[in-house]
Design an enzyme around this catalytic site. Sequence first.
Site, short mmCIF file in Angstrom:
data_model
loop_
_atom_site.label_atom_id
_atom_site.label_comp_id
_atom_site.label_asym_id
_atom_site.label_seq_id
_atom_site.Cartn_x
_atom_site.Cartn_y
_atom_site.Cartn_z
N SER A 142 0.85 -1.19 0.00
CA SER A 142 0.00 0.00 0.00
C SER A 142 0.88 1.23 0.00
O SER A 142 2.04 1.19 0.43
CB SER A 142 -0.89 0.00 1.25
OG SER A 142 -1.54 1.25 1.42
N TYR A 155 -1.98 -1.63 10.21
CA TYR A 155 -1.96 -1.65 8.74
C TYR A 155 -0.67 -1.09 8.16
O TYR A 155 -0.07 -1.69 7.26
CB TYR A 155 -3.16 -0.86 8.22
CG TYR A 155 -3.41 -1.01 6.74
CD1 TYR A 155 -4.04 -2.13 6.23
CD2 TYR A 155 -3.03 -0.01 5.84
CE1 TYR A 155 -4.28 -2.27 4.87
CE2 TYR A 155 -3.27 -0.14 4.48
CZ TYR A 155 -3.89 -1.27 4.01
OH TYR A 155 -4.13 -1.40 2.66
#
Length: 265
Positions: A142, A155
């Site tokens: 990401s 995350y």
Amino acid sequence: MTANSRTALVTGASAGIGTAFARHLAAQGYSLLLVARRADRLNDLAAELRDTHAVRCDVFAADLTDPAAPAAIVDHATLQGIQIDVLINNAGLSGNTAFTETPWPTLAGEIQLMVTAPTELMHRTAGGMRERGWGRIVNLSSLAAFSPPGASLLYTGIKSYVALVSQSLDMELKPHGVHVTALCPGFTHSEFHDVMGTRDTASKLPGILWQEPDEVVREGWNAVMAGKPVCIPGTVNKIVASGVRPLPVRLQYVLGRTLNPFKNG
């Protein structure tokens, strides 16, 4: 060996980037093994791809938060005579509650899904790719891997792990014909924010920040075929990443490959 004789395993294939990867690879003639929790969606997608592209498309419903799932997937492939030549580690989610207020089984599931499972799938499939002299692995990281950490969230750390381990494995496997790429998209139109419960907040962001799954997949697949260990799709995302990283990704990769005192081979 051509795409028509190769098979891609795609996790998280029932929606978003995973579905886009399945369609992209089927259009190029790859056979597919689709994995996700929702068997009904997988079966619908498999039927679509068989009809549209005349490719073999197998389905295996599995929850990758289950520690037994990666071995079950690979064992199923072996029993069906499926040789995994391409691995798309796409399945993922993100918590949206405070770390100390989240039950440990929930956090453990997040780690299992996005750290342990993709690492195990790579370990279980990369050896065969290396022996055959060809393979492609795309790991969904990401843009968050290049950003400051988010309060309370695992995350950012998880996606940083994915980005770094992808580069480490690419260094090992590339001489044997196996490319590993960390695909690092920013905001992408998918169900991700619905699952997180952040759709209202996300919808307020400027349109220039968003990409469609097909765009992300196209750039990611071109990157892994070209042997690029990191792919940040989209001009805006590249600008954001370059603005928060002290060293360019390419230079970090070169330094990691050449200055590692523990490298083997």
